[in-house]
Scaffold this active site. Structure first.
Site, PDB file in Angstrom:
ATOM      1  N   SER A  72      31.303 111.388  21.990  1.00  0.00           N
ATOM      2  CA  SER A  72      30.140 111.328  20.651  1.00  0.00           C
ATOM      3  C   SER A  72      29.882 112.543  20.337  1.00  0.00           C
ATOM      4  O   SER A  72      29.325 112.759  19.221  1.00  0.00           O
ATOM      5  CB  SER A  72      28.983 110.549  21.643  1.00  0.00           C
ATOM      6  OG  SER A  72      29.253 109.258  21.952  1.00  0.00           O
ATOM      7  N   HIS A  95      25.230 113.621  22.029  1.00  0.00           N
ATOM      8  CA  HIS A  95      25.011 113.319  20.869  1.00  0.00           C
ATOM      9  C   HIS A  95      24.275 114.420  20.188  1.00  0.00           C
ATOM     10  O   HIS A  95      24.437 114.483  18.922  1.00  0.00           O
ATOM     11  CB  HIS A  95      24.120 111.823  20.962  1.00  0.00           C
ATOM     12  CG  HIS A  95      24.737 110.798  21.872  1.00  0.00           C
ATOM     13  ND1 HIS A  95      25.243 110.966  23.082  1.00  0.00           N
ATOM     14  CD2 HIS A  95      25.491 109.734  21.172  1.00  0.00           C
ATOM     15  CE1 HIS A  95      25.758 109.572  23.524  1.00  0.00           C
ATOM     16  NE2 HIS A  95      26.069 109.070  22.500  1.00  0.00           N
TER      17      HIS A  95
END
Length: 372
Positions: free
Chosen positions: A246, A311
């Protein structure tokens, strides 16, 4: 006559006094008199360069860049100043294109905000080297997931299996000395839903970006997001392990979305507002899912679940460093002061994170879970 001979002939016959400028009409007559093949798109750009100059001349270095298929910052500015001389039609009006050239045109409108850049990319694009980096990363992630799925007999929420964290690829705070884990965690995933989300974005956004900006820039951006993700987790969520690509995915997506927003008027990709909203919703949902699994896992777990900070770190890398890369299409990053500032900032963060991982855990008495 080859390219080097052409350039030597131009300099000798059209600029004997070495002024650095060449008349475009004289150059055109030289091309026709010697029957020298030159791409019509380059001739259009040559006219645009001349229109950008008050005396109808072209800088010799800009001509060299044009014939050599290179573009410096000064060349791009000259093209922008003389762009009114280019033909009025756009790439969308091109007819009779094959499937692959239509795909290249689609990529040009998907990624680039300027019609001049789109035309340049369309005419200069070559099939070699192909965009292999994002495809190879995605394929490797799928193979690793299938191998662990078959081995553990678990395809959803694999991290809940007691044997999963024993993988030598997973980042675990108890194995910080094994430096490769700060990168290899990108090949492991929580489960099928995370793998599907990352693979879809890597192929839909990463491959077109790699086609336009090249393997070196996109691989650097992706790996910078991955590394920033694991190091950020080691600083802000010291007890948590980490899996998934991610960090790299969010670096690519945030850079692309920021580029679209900053060049909104020039982007010609269809349904751009709807696609922007959907992308933001999907990315926000993925972060929300990661936060939920981290703090409120649906099943009993033997230790902390993977962190979501990668993220956010990837998004920051994309908005800063990635946006600079995407806005510098076919321009040298080394000539831009902002690029060096960002690179120095990233290097400073890496150095700080290394010292943090060496000293901070013992100084703060962090209670990390025992390594599997």
């Amino acid at each position: 006559m080859d390219r080097s001979s052409l350039l030597q002939l131009i300099q000798e016959q059209l600029d004997p006094e070495n002024t650095g400028f060449i008349g475009v009409e004289t150059f055109a007559s030289l091309v026709h008199s010697h029957e020298l093949p030159l791409d019509p798109a380059k001739l259009d750009m040559l006219v645009a360069l001349a229109q950008g100059n008050d005396e109808g001349q072209v800088c010799y270095q800009e001509l060299v860049d044009l014939i050599s298929s290179k573009r410096s910052s000064s060349f791009k500015r000259a093209i922008a100043n003389g762009q009114r001389a280019l033909p009025r039609d756009v790439l969308l009006d091109e007819t009779g294109l094959g499937f692959y050239k239509r795909f290249v045109r689609y990529v040009a409108y998907e990624i680039l905000p300027c019609e001049m850049d789109r035309r340049w990319y369309f005419y200069q694009h070559r099939t070699c080297p192909p965009p292999v980096f994002m495809a190879a990363v995605t394929l490797t992630q799928i193979i690793v997931f299938l191998c662990y799925g078959a081995r553990l007999n678990k395809w959803v929420l694999q991290t809940y299996h007691p044997e999963y964290m024993k993988s030598p690829l997973v980042y675990h705070p108890g194995h910080r000395a094994r430096a490769w884990r700060f990168l290899t965690y990108m090949f492991m995933h929580v489960g099928l839903e995370q793998l599907g989300f990352n693979a879809l974005l890597q192929l839909m956004i990463g491959v077109p970006l790699e086609m336009v900006h090249g393997i070196l820039r996109i691989s650097f951006l992706y790996l910078a997001g991955v590394l920033a993700g694991s190091l950020t987790v080691s600083i802000t969520d010291m007890r948590a392990p980490l899996v998934g690509g991610s960090g790299g995915v969010y670096a690519l997506c945030s850079a692309h979305l920021a580029n679209v927003v900053m060049n909104w008027a020039g982007m010609r990709c269809p349904y751009k507002l709807l696609r922007m909203v959907l992308a933001l919703v999907c990315m926000s949902s993925e972060v929300g899912r990661a936060v939920w699994l981290r703090f409120s896992p649906p099943l009993p777990a033997s230790g902390p679940q993977p962190s979501f900070m990668a993220h956010l770190a990837g998004a920051i890398v994309g908005i800063s460093m990635g946006l600079t890369i995407l806005r510098s299409y076919e321009e040298s990053l080394q000539d831009q002061c902002g690029w060096w500032v960002l690179l120095l900032s990233y290097g400073t963060f890496l150095l700080f994170a290394v010292f943090w991982n060496i000293f901070a855990y013992d100084l703060l008495g962090a209670q990390i879970p025992p390594p599997p």
